[in-house]
Design a protein around this motif. Structure first.
Motif, short mmCIF file in Angstrom:
data_model
loop_
_atom_site.label_atom_id
_atom_site.label_comp_id
_atom_site.label_asym_id
_atom_site.label_seq_id
_atom_site.Cartn_x
_atom_site.Cartn_y
_atom_site.Cartn_z
N THR A 10 0.83 -1.21 0.00
CA THR A 10 0.00 0.00 0.00
C THR A 10 0.86 1.26 0.00
N LYS A 11 2.08 1.13 -0.48
CA LYS A 11 2.99 2.26 -0.53
C LYS A 11 2.44 3.35 -1.46
N LYS A 12 2.64 4.60 -1.09
CA LYS A 12 2.21 5.73 -1.90
C LYS A 12 3.26 6.04 -2.95
N VAL A 13 2.81 6.67 -4.04
CA VAL A 13 3.72 7.05 -5.12
C VAL A 13 4.87 7.90 -4.57
N SER A 14 4.56 8.84 -3.69
CA SER A 14 5.61 9.71 -3.13
C SER A 14 6.66 8.90 -2.36
N GLU A 15 6.24 7.82 -1.71
CA GLU A 15 7.20 6.97 -0.98
C GLU A 15 8.12 6.23 -1.95
N TYR A 16 7.53 5.70 -3.04
CA TYR A 16 8.35 5.04 -4.06
C TYR A 16 9.36 6.03 -4.63
N ILE A 17 8.91 7.23 -4.95
CA ILE A 17 9.78 8.23 -5.55
C ILE A 17 10.94 8.56 -4.61
N LYS A 18 10.65 8.75 -3.35
CA LYS A 18 11.69 9.05 -2.36
C LYS A 18 12.72 7.91 -2.30
N GLU A 19 12.24 6.68 -2.26
CA GLU A 19 13.14 5.52 -2.23
C GLU A 19 14.02 5.47 -3.48
N LEU A 20 13.42 5.72 -4.63
CA LEU A 20 14.18 5.69 -5.88
C LEU A 20 15.25 6.79 -5.90
N GLU A 21 14.89 7.97 -5.46
CA GLU A 21 15.86 9.06 -5.38
C GLU A 21 17.02 8.69 -4.46
N ASN A 22 16.70 8.08 -3.32
CA ASN A 22 17.74 7.67 -2.37
C ASN A 22 18.65 6.59 -2.94
N LYS A 23 18.16 5.83 -3.92
CA LYS A 23 18.96 4.77 -4.56
C LYS A 23 19.69 5.29 -5.79
N GLY A 24 19.57 6.60 -6.07
CA GLY A 24 20.30 7.19 -7.20
C GLY A 24 19.55 7.23 -8.51
N ILE A 81 13.84 1.15 -14.21
CA ILE A 81 12.98 0.41 -13.30
C ILE A 81 11.53 0.76 -13.59
N ARG A 82 10.66 -0.23 -13.43
CA ARG A 82 9.22 -0.02 -13.53
C ARG A 82 8.58 -0.53 -12.25
N ILE A 83 7.69 0.28 -11.69
CA ILE A 83 6.92 -0.12 -10.52
C ILE A 83 5.45 0.01 -10.90
N MET A 84 4.76 -1.10 -10.94
CA MET A 84 3.37 -1.11 -11.39
C MET A 84 2.44 -0.58 -10.30
N LEU A 85 1.64 0.42 -10.67
CA LEU A 85 0.65 1.00 -9.76
C LEU A 85 -0.73 0.44 -10.02
N LYS A 86 -1.03 0.15 -11.30
CA LYS A 86 -2.29 -0.50 -11.67
C LYS A 86 -2.15 -1.07 -13.06
N GLY A 87 -3.03 -2.00 -13.39
CA GLY A 87 -3.02 -2.60 -14.72
C GLY A 87 -2.13 -3.82 -14.80
N GLY A 138 1.94 -3.57 -7.87
CA GLY A 138 2.89 -3.93 -6.82
C GLY A 138 4.17 -4.57 -7.32
N ASP A 139 4.18 -5.02 -8.59
CA ASP A 139 5.38 -5.66 -9.13
C ASP A 139 6.42 -4.61 -9.53
N ILE A 140 7.68 -5.00 -9.38
CA ILE A 140 8.80 -4.12 -9.72
C ILE A 140 9.74 -4.90 -10.63
N LEU A 141 10.18 -4.25 -11.71
CA LEU A 141 11.12 -4.88 -12.62
C LEU A 141 12.24 -3.91 -12.95
#
Length: 91
Positions: free
Chosen positions: A3-17, A42-48, A64-67
């Motif tokens: 149930t992570k929010k888009v803003s949380e994913y973005i912050k994590e990605l920024e922290n990983k470079g 990287i792709r993080i699926m939000l829907k579909g 929820g899938d990440i590739l």
């Protein structure tokens, strides 16, 4: 279920470079022909749902899938149902 929010994913990605982070939307039936990128993507699926093929493997992605697609990896993508996902790149 994640149930992570888009803003949380973005912050994590920024922290990983990761850079060039954005949310992308595709309609069912969209096809991206074989191609490659000079950077890790990287792709993080939000829907579909989508299918990404590499020369050696097939990936079915849904919410929820990440590739991670490594730099130089030749791939194609089929959008199976209307999709929304986060894209980001890292050199």
């Amino acid at each position: 279920m994640n149930t992570k929010k888009v803003s949380e994913y973005i912050k994590e990605l920024e922290n990983k470079g990761y850079r060039d982070i954005f949310v992308w939307r595709d309609k069912k039936g969209t096809y991206y022909n074989w191609h490659k990128h000079p950077y890790n993507e990287i792709r993080i699926m939000l829907k579909g749902e989508m299918k990404i093929n590499t020369k050696n493997k097939k990936y079915y992605l849904k919410k929820g899938d990440i590739l991670d697609v490594p730099a130089g990896e030749i791939h194609e993508a089929y959008i199976i149902e209307d999709s929304e996902y986060i894209c980001a790149s890292k050199i």
